[in-house]
Write an enzyme that holds these catalytic residues in place. Structure first.
Site, mmCIF file in Angstrom:
data_model
loop_
_atom_site.group_PDB
_atom_site.id
_atom_site.type_symbol
_atom_site.label_atom_id
_atom_site.label_comp_id
_atom_site.label_asym_id
_atom_site.label_seq_id
_atom_site.Cartn_x
_atom_site.Cartn_y
_atom_site.Cartn_z
ATOM 1 N N TYR A 148 0.840 -1.196 0.000
ATOM 2 C CA TYR A 148 0.000 0.000 0.000
ATOM 3 C C TYR A 148 0.882 1.256 0.000
ATOM 4 O O TYR A 148 0.686 2.171 -0.794
ATOM 5 C CB TYR A 148 -0.935 0.004 1.222
ATOM 6 C CG TYR A 148 -1.718 1.284 1.329
ATOM 7 C CD1 TYR A 148 -2.845 1.496 0.527
ATOM 8 C CD2 TYR A 148 -1.308 2.309 2.178
ATOM 9 C CE1 TYR A 148 -3.537 2.692 0.582
ATOM 10 C CE2 TYR A 148 -1.988 3.507 2.248
ATOM 11 C CZ TYR A 148 -3.101 3.698 1.450
ATOM 12 O OH TYR A 148 -3.781 4.884 1.495
ATOM 13 N N ARG A 205 1.425 8.762 12.845
ATOM 14 C CA ARG A 205 0.984 10.024 13.440
ATOM 15 C C ARG A 205 -0.533 10.211 13.311
ATOM 16 O O ARG A 205 -1.183 10.740 14.201
ATOM 17 C CB ARG A 205 1.716 11.174 12.736
ATOM 18 C CG ARG A 205 1.448 12.536 13.310
ATOM 19 C CD ARG A 205 1.874 13.616 12.351
ATOM 20 N NE ARG A 205 1.164 13.496 11.076
ATOM 21 C CZ ARG A 205 1.496 14.145 9.968
ATOM 22 N NH1 ARG A 205 2.527 14.934 9.963
ATOM 23 N NH2 ARG A 205 0.811 13.982 8.854
ATOM 24 N N ARG A 227 -10.959 5.028 8.857
ATOM 25 C CA ARG A 227 -9.927 4.330 8.085
ATOM 26 C C ARG A 227 -8.850 3.786 9.001
ATOM 27 O O ARG A 227 -8.487 4.392 9.998
ATOM 28 C CB ARG A 227 -9.320 5.287 7.067
ATOM 29 C CG ARG A 227 -10.279 5.548 5.931
ATOM 30 C CD ARG A 227 -9.670 6.431 4.912
ATOM 31 N NE ARG A 227 -9.271 7.703 5.491
ATOM 32 C CZ ARG A 227 -8.879 8.735 4.767
ATOM 33 N NH1 ARG A 227 -8.831 8.636 3.465
ATOM 34 N NH2 ARG A 227 -8.534 9.862 5.342
ATOM 35 N N PHE A 264 14.880 19.768 -1.465
ATOM 36 C CA PHE A 264 13.531 19.259 -1.731
ATOM 37 C C PHE A 264 13.371 17.832 -1.220
ATOM 38 O O PHE A 264 12.354 17.465 -0.636
ATOM 39 C CB PHE A 264 13.276 19.323 -3.242
ATOM 40 C CG PHE A 264 12.029 18.613 -3.681
ATOM 41 C CD1 PHE A 264 10.778 19.152 -3.432
ATOM 42 C CD2 PHE A 264 12.107 17.395 -4.346
ATOM 43 C CE1 PHE A 264 9.633 18.499 -3.830
ATOM 44 C CE2 PHE A 264 10.966 16.733 -4.750
ATOM 45 C CZ PHE A 264 9.723 17.281 -4.494
#
Lengths: 474, 360
Positions: free
Chosen positions: A181, A228, A238, A298
């Site tokens: 997933y 978290r 969920r 980034f």
């Protein structure tokens, strides 16, 4: 309005307050967009970027010009896909083909979608998706191909999950499912970005041969967020924590917040954190392959945020009750600390120490967590060995004090000498020129030198008796 | 692709095969190589015995005895796990680790043994002072040795590696670090002793030091892998960077952990977690060790704390085992976590047996 608790936090963490001020006042982006030169639709895209991503928008906009727009559009496209996948008000029969064909939609000029429910927060992006498609069409062909490919893979992955009734009712089952997933929703993003970086020669090609590294970058972020977001996700109905892990500690996933389950709850977080921590060394390995500063920032900033978050949620029961977040000042501090792989590794070390300190022998995974911290520590030691000889130690000290390696320091020294040399040469040349001009205009240096040699340093008196010849005539 | 065929072992002599490491080598050999005739030579052979194994009592410092046993067991592989315990006199270490190894090595070469696997110690590269961070096989043997044990182990290892390819015998040396597990007489028992004495609240240093431990079954496994690799080598293969013979390898569990975490994990596996911790700074611990040694010397008792113990529990001591992984194909069979659980469970079981015996 500033909350009293926030005031208290910064009163006790003045460094973080300083970091906020420093970031706001002194931060110079490496690259900046020039909105005046952008098309209306591109400007709209960046507006959407600000609206849809809290954390990524700023770092994306500071990317080098070759990548800024591609990465921004890549983000928006995946966000659009996610907005459709997330929305439980869209019927599966409508949703599935949309997800599976989203890569083709990218080629359909003017495509928009207003089938999202009114409460879907990024609904407007889909409503105006034509602007994204318009800008996507003018991207370089190789970038387009990469983005399309990832969109296709992710869309199909999401469709499989949407189709999987078991997943929708019970959430993620095994650890292998959990990894899969996270691969679909985050690891693929890592893959796509890496291919974009390599295509613009901002990252080492070798990263393409090690796909597990780019996957780890996504997995580490995603897994940290999943830990978290326990409370928030549960409130939305969920469950992303894999049953294979949580069922070791409790029979009912939603019972963790109950006070009587505190020990089980804390041990389960540890287990989840241990699972995430397994990717940390590979993230550092990946970052070693980035060649350009804006791309490094980034890629590295989300990773340092993740390790800080992981340290914060580790054995923290608040995770079960509210959304636990690192303070803004801490985030600024982290962004200031990101500079190169060495400083990022230092940040990782700092937070591993926090985890190590919170680790307790009461935890069934105590030794495994210690070993996971040790593994990252050993990896860092392997890329930045602790100096052993006195020479190395001096070099390291120099580095810590001034942020320069000894070669850089030697280079800087050489530059200073060159600068002084240039200054002296210029002054000499100008003096010579002035003397030459004076000589051309008739200056008698021969007499001057003779007089000076003779000990007469005063200028000669002008010819004629009186100094004020005309005075008497007046 | 089919899995590479496992190298069969036909005749192996485990020297020191009744000791802590040796009997685990024997046990694992019997499991992994049912085709193998296993023989054991040890000073005393009355304990740690397995059915189907030929036991020969003998002293490795006697060439006569060694020759006799080699003639009887006719091994193609000799695994030399002999190791006197920690804290003995210098002469014993020299006699066993140097003279004994020499004798065994010469006799094996003369008898046409094909592979010789030697058990060394990771501490042969430790000078007793400097931290060992991620150390690999390129680290030099210190000029001033840490103690007689490691000095003699280093000499033994050098002899073994120098004997490589002499009259066709191939050799390797395995440098082990922090062995523990069932049958252990030093690591786990020492930690249990501290637990009984109620010393679990104390910690020397700040526990930022990583240490490598090795579950005994993994150490035994490395010996078998090494024997397989040496026997599997083509006879006429030239020595190159890819040939495994004549080399030393660090062997650990590959999972460095913070030193005191390991100790606490052992206590926790025994059901004990200290309510709080008092950390003695490194320097203070050092002086405490010195004071304890002095008291021990004055009273004639063995001190419970020594400066060397302080050093070993506060210094960085972990290794890079990539060479063993790539060259020998080594990967631990049992994780450190599982090893602690299994090791402690074995001791708990032994205690239960003891107390049942007493009741009868």
């Amino acid at each position: 309005m500033v909350k009293p608790s926030t005031l208290l936090h910064y009163a006790s963490h003045p460094n973080q307050l300083r970091a906020i001020v420093q970031w706001k006042v002194w931060h110079n982006p490496l690259h900046e967009r020039v909105p005046e030169r952008e098309t209306v639709s591109l400007r709209r895209c960046f507006e959407f970027l600000d609206l849809t991503s809290r954390s990524f928008s700023a770092v994306i906009q500071e990317l080098c010009p070759e990548l800024c727009v591609s990465v921004a559009l890549f983000y928006l496209i995946l966000r659009g896909l996610d907005t459709i996948e997330d929305d439980m008000t869209i019927a599966l029969a409508e949703k599935e083909p949309l997800l599976r064909s989203f890569d083709e939609i990218l080629g359909q000029e003017g495509w928009t979608y207003n089938g999202n429910g009114p409460n879907e927060k990024d609904r407007q992006l889909c409503v105006e998706f034509n602007v994204v498609i318009k800008e996507f069409s003018v991207l370089p062909e190789n970038h387009k191909a990469i983005i399309k490919d990832i969109t296709k893979k992710m869309g199909n992955g999401m469709a499989d999950y949407a189709n999987n009734a078991e997943h929708n009712v019970n959430g993620v089952n095994t650890i292998a499912d959990y990894d899969l997933y996270c691969h679909y929703v985050a690891g693929l993003v890592g893959e796509g970005l890496t291919r974009l970086f390599v295509a613009s020669e901002k990252a080492n090609k070798a990263l393409l041969d090690r796909p597990h590294l780019s996957n780890a970058m996504g997995m580490f972020l995603q897994k940290t967020n999943i830990i978290r977001d326990y409370a928030e996700d549960l409130a939305d109905g969920r469950r992303f924590w894999p049953k294979e892990i949580w069922s070791k500690y409790i029979t009912n996933y939603s019972d963790f917040p109950k006070p009587e389950n505190k020990d089980a709850a804390l041990n389960c977080i540890s287990d989840m954190c241990l699972n995430a921590l397994g990717h940390a060394d590979e993230c550092l390995f990946y970052l070693a392959g980035i060649k350009e500063q804006s791309v490094f920032n980034f890629a590295a900033i989300p990773q340092v945020m993740a390790i800080a978050t992981l340290a914060l949620v580790f054995r923290n029961e608040d995770v079960y009750h509210k959304n636990v977040k690192i303070a803004k000042g801490e985030a600024c501090e982290l962004m200031l600390e990101v500079g190169n792989l060495r400083t990022v590794a230092a940040v990782f070390r700092k937070y591993l120490k926090v985890i190590h300190k919170k680790n307790t022998p009461k935890d069934p995974n105590f030794l495994k967590i210690s070993a996971a911290c040790g593994k990252v520590e050993q990896f860092i030691e392997s890329i930045f060995p602790t100096p052993k000889t006195s020479e190395e130690i001096a070099t390291r000290r120099q580095l810590d004090a001034t942020g320069e390696t000894s070669e850089e320091a030697a280079m800087a020294k050489k530059e200073v000498f060159l600068l002084i040399g240039a200054l002296v040469a210029t002054l000499t040349a100008i003096s010579a020129l002035m003397i030459f001009c004076a000589w051309l205009m008739g200056a008698r240096f021969d007499i001057a030198i003779k007089e000076i040699m003779g000990g007469n340093l005063r200028p000669p008196a002008p010819p004629g008796g009186s100094i004020l010849p005309g005075h008497a005539e007046l | 692709m089919a899995a590479p065929k496992k190298q069969p072992l036909h005749n192996v002599l485990v020297v020191g095969g009744c000791g802590f490491l040796g009997h685990h080598v024997v046990k694992l050999l019997l499991q992994q190589h049912p085709e193998c005739n296993v023989s054991v030579m040890d000073l005393h052979t009355s304990f740690n015995n397995f059915p189907g194994v030929a036991y020969y009592p003998g002293d490795i410092t006697s060439r006569e005895q060694v020759d006799k046993i080699l003639a009887q067991s006719r091994p193609e592989v000799v695994i030399d796990t002999v190791s006197p315990v920690f804290g003995l006199g210098k002469e014993i270490y020299f006699r066993v680790n140097v003279d004994g190894t020499r004798t065994l090595l010469d006799a094996s070469t003369d008898k046409g043994v094909r592979a010789f696997v030697y058990t060394s110690s990771a501490s042969v590269v430790f000078d007793g002072v400097n931290d060992m961070r991620n150390v690999n096989e390129s680290a030099p043997i210190p000029v001033v040795p840490m103690d007689a044990y490691n000095e003699t182990k280093a000499i033994g290892e050098r002899m073994v590696l120098d004997a490589n390819r002499k009259r066709g015998m191939l050799t390797v040396s395995l440098r082990l670090s922090g062995l523990f597990g069932p049958g252990d007489r030093q690591a786990l028992p020492g930690m249990f002793q501290a637990l009984e004495r109620g010393q679990t609240k104390f910690q020397l240093g700040d526990n930022s030091n990583l240490a490598d431990f090795t579950y005994i079954v993994n150490a035994a496994y490395a010996h078998i892998l090494a024997a397989e690799k040496l026997l599997g080598m083509p006879v006429d293969l030239e020595k190159a960077s890819t040939t495994v013979d004549g080399e030393a390898y660090f062997i650990t569990n590959g999972e460095p952990v913070f030193f005191w975490d390991f100790v606490r994990a052992v206590w926790a596996a025994k059901g004990h977690v200290a309510p709080y911790t008092i950390a003695l700074p490194k320097l203070l611990s050092h002086y405490a060790g010195g004071a304890s040694e002095l008291v021990g010397w004055l009273t004639g008792k063995e001190p419970s704390l020594t400066r060397m113990k302080v050093k070993l529990s506060t210094c960085q001591r972990y290794f890079d085992i990539r060479k063993a992984k790539t060259m020998l194909g080594y990967a631990p069979l049992i994780s450190l976590h599982q090893g602690v659980l299994d090791g402690v469970a074995w001791f708990v079981e032994q205690e239960k047996k003891e107390s049942e015996k007493k009741e009868q």
